[in-house]
Design an enzyme around this catalytic site. Structure first.
Site, PDB file in Angstrom:
ATOM      1  N   LYS A 173       0.853  -1.195   0.000  1.00  0.00           N
ATOM      2  CA  LYS A 173       0.000   0.000   0.000  1.00  0.00           C
ATOM      3  C   LYS A 173       0.888   1.243   0.000  1.00  0.00           C
ATOM      4  O   LYS A 173       1.930   1.259   0.681  1.00  0.00           O
ATOM      5  CB  LYS A 173      -0.904  -0.027   1.236  1.00  0.00           C
ATOM      6  CG  LYS A 173      -1.948   1.087   1.260  1.00  0.00           C
ATOM      7  CD  LYS A 173      -2.855   0.938   2.471  1.00  0.00           C
ATOM      8  CE  LYS A 173      -3.905   2.038   2.527  1.00  0.00           C
ATOM      9  NZ  LYS A 173      -4.808   1.905   3.672  1.00  0.00           N
ATOM     10  N   SER A 230      -9.709   1.780   2.652  1.00  0.00           N
ATOM     11  CA  SER A 230      -8.848   2.558   1.792  1.00  0.00           C
ATOM     12  C   SER A 230      -7.777   1.739   1.057  1.00  0.00           C
ATOM     13  O   SER A 230      -7.187   2.235   0.102  1.00  0.00           O
ATOM     14  CB  SER A 230      -8.155   3.641   2.616  1.00  0.00           C
ATOM     15  OG  SER A 230      -7.277   3.068   3.562  1.00  0.00           O
ATOM     16  N   SER A 282      -9.897  -0.479   6.747  1.00  0.00           N
ATOM     17  CA  SER A 282      -9.267  -0.261   5.435  1.00  0.00           C
ATOM     18  C   SER A 282      -8.657  -1.504   4.809  1.00  0.00           C
ATOM     19  O   SER A 282      -8.380  -1.512   3.615  1.00  0.00           O
ATOM     20  CB  SER A 282      -8.195   0.820   5.562  1.00  0.00           C
ATOM     21  OG  SER A 282      -8.801   2.042   5.840  1.00  0.00           O
TER      22      SER A 282
END
Lengths: 144, 487
Positions: free
Chosen positions: B80, B155, B179
């Site tokens: 990420k 996210s 997330s």
């Protein structure tokens, strides 16, 4: 609920510039979010079952919250004497220090130490064993 | 499975170690896959193909000369874009950091590389991790591999979509309020948020320190376990990490029913979901009953205050954490000539996206002196009560079951203008963050129109093994974990 003026002030304090054309939309959404946070108005600080509250984090009740302190009231944040079984770091200020230095700094620290000693007796401090130390320093909270 | 990119890492690793295939051959197939389909998914922000090929050759050389290789040799991982990898951009999907190249590795990256894992690139996300749909990205929205018109969840949308689309077998995400679990549910993969303190946050660009954790995403539980074992453990750079290093193991799925786990279902929350989700979760509970697990009703008090409390704490911490982005220490090249300092500062910080700006402003407001008691103090009190509520429930149950998300994936652009509606979607996931508990999202099935549904399992702190056991149980006994999108 904040007014448009207070939201402008908030932007200023947060160092964020919002275009005039965008302001109304942003301000509307902020108000909507704060309204959503208003759900907590239904929550009373003493709502919790007292019988289960022994291990809870104690947070002062709304009316008693004091968030501003005058400078004089701030704690002198200087490392204090730690018990020998937890700390053996010669760099830490110690009540039994034999450092020969007579610099101004050491005088200042001595006076601070004296003040600390008056405020919180070293005896009780020495009895406390920190569970979470690294290289002689106490390092924050630990879970579990 | 026919192509190399379709295999889970643990199987590929075996093939590489036995020298059935070379590491370079495998990495090349992954690169081809990413190049082939990423224009449709948009899961990658930065790729590191050359470096990955070099690392693969290094592993092949080691194997050829019979040198020892790390436990993760053959694992190709996407990261990420809010986790620092030295020499690669860490943009957090924000314009503010679009030129920022991290000078150091996060602890999790150091640990992965030490075990010979290969970092293939950085993955798309909501800006600074603030979002539930991966639409709030400077680099455009992530598309759901099951239907490109739909969101991938957020996210860590890029991390989950890349795994589901078989661009990478495994990835790392971060979970502040769901997330990892939300996109895992929307993309039908497995995502684990470890107990707070299990994995070091050093090198993670902070959004809300007291809530977030880094965790693995994969298509099989067999790939989750070695990843989790590698990244977890105490770190001198992160004081909140725990000192005991848990070692998790892959269970024999046949033995799991013998463990007689007691399963609790929070019905009050379950029945606020969409009908298809309730039905799917109920079917999974029936499966557990068939195998003689105890399944009982659990009631959680005060959950209706949890969402507001979570957003108050998260925005308050965000307003503080994001104050460091001033375009002096971090940011992009911009000529300050002719500006007065405050005006320059404000103008540069305006490069944050709309959602981020709003959260900073709201966070500053709830921390302001006149409102501290009304918002922040109450939110912390609610947090402490919710944590105690879970402690009470885990005296009765081993694992709690909930849907991961209350609704099915929605169309891109459908909810971007309605922040509160998006915040409300986090109701099931934020509970684990507020209380620091471990939680996993596993694929549970599909809606009538083929959109994924996820099931969330929560355990007591540091009891990730129970989550792994049950995920392995479902992997063996439920076919919904064996389906993948056809791209």
């Amino acid at each position: 609920m904040p007014t448009d003026e207070s939201i402008r002030k908030l932007c200023n304090l947060s160092r964020l510039e919002i275009e005039d054309s965008e302001f109304e939309k942003t301000s509307g959404k902020i108000k909507e979010t704060l309204e959503f946070f208003g759900k907590l108005d239904e929550f009373k600080m003493d709502q919790e079952d007292k019988s289960e509250s022994n291990d809870a984090i104690e947070i002062p009740k709304e009316n008693n919250i004091r968030i501003e302190k005058s400078f004089d009231e701030l704690r002198d944040d200087v490392p204090r004497v730690m018990s020998s079984n937890t700390v053996n770091n010669p760099n830490l200020i110690s009540g039994t220090s034999t450092t020969s230095s007579t610099t101004t700094t050491s005088k200042v620290t001595e006076s601070i130490q004296e003040k600390n000693t008056k405020n919180s007796p070293l005896d009780s401090f020495n009895e406390f064993t920190f569970l979470n130390t690294k290289r002689g320093y106490v390092i924050g909270p630990r879970i579990g | 499975l026919s192509a190399l990119h379709q295999f889970p890492s643990n199987q590929i690793s075996g093939k590489i170690l036995n020298r059935e295939i070379s590491s370079e051959e495998y990495v090349s197939s992954i690169i081809e896959r990413i190049k082939g389909i990423d224009s449709r998914i948009n899961s990658f922000i930065t790729t590191s193909f050359d470096k990955s090929i070099s690392k693969a050759r290094e592993i092949d050389c080691k194997l050829k000369s019979k040198e020892k290789v790390g436990k993760l040799a053959g694992f190709v991982i996407g990261i990420k874009d809010n986790i620092s990898v030295a020499g690669l951009k860490t943009t957090c999907a924000s314009r503010m950091l679009q030129q920022y190249i991290s000078p150091y590795d996060a602890t999790v990256i150091e640990r992965l590389e030490k075990e010979d894992a290969i970092i293939i690139g950085k993955l798309n996300m909501d800006e600074f991790g603030m979002g539930t749909s991966s639409e709030f990205s400077r680099y455009g929205p992530v598309h759901n591999p099951w239907n490109f018109d739909y969101v991938a969840g957020g996210s860590s949308g890029g991390s989950a979509a890349a795994v589901a689309a078989m661009q990478v077998p495994v990835s790392l995400g971060s979970d502040t309020g769901g997330s990892i679990r939300c996109p895992s549910s929307f993309c039908s993969v497995i995502g684990l948020k470890p107990t707070y303190g299990t994995v070091s946050r050093y090198g993670l660009v902070s959004y809300s320190n007291s809530l977030e954790q880094i965790g693995p995403i994969a298509r099989t539980i067999d790939d989750i376990v070695p990843l989790l074992n590698t990244i977890s453990g105490e770190d001198v750079h992160d004081n909140t990490t725990v000192n005991s290093r848990n070692s998790f193991r892959l269970p024999d799925a046949n033995e799991i029913p013998d463990k007689k786990y007691r399963i609790g279902v929070i019905n009050d929350l379950l029945f606020t979901s969409e009908k298809q989700i309730i039905e799917t979760i109920s079917n999974k509970l029936d499966l557990l009953k068939e195998f003689d697990f105890f399944v009982g009703e659990a009631s959680l008090k005060y959950y209706d205050f949890a969402l507001a409390a979570y957003y108050i704490i998260a925005t308050a911490e965000a307003s503080s954490n994001l104050s460091r982005f001033d375009n002096v220490r971090y940011g992009f090249e911009s000529n300050p000539e002719g500006y007065e300092w405050n005006s320059y500062f404000s103008q540069m910080r305006s490069n944050f996206g709309e959602e981020v700006k709003r959260r900073i402003l709201v966070g500053s407001f709830v921390l302001s002196s006149g409102y501290y008691g009304k918002y922040y103090a109450k939110a912390q009190k609610v947090r402490s009560i919710i944590k105690k509520e879970f402690a009470r429930l885990f005296k009765i149950f081993d694992v709690l079951v909930l849907p991961t998300m209350p609704i099915l994936p929605f169309k891109i652009g459908e909810k971007t203008s309605r922040p509160i509606e998006l915040y409300n979607l986090d109701i099931y996931t934020i509970l684990a963050n507020l209380s620091g508990l471990p939680a996993i999202s596993i694929p549970a099935g599909f809606s009538k129109n083929g959109l994924p549904i996820g099931m969330q399992l929560l355990a007591n702190e540091f009891e990730e093994q129970k989550l792994i056991d049950l995920a392995a149980f479902f992997e063996k006994n439920d076919n919904s974990m064996k389906v993948h999108p056809d791209i």
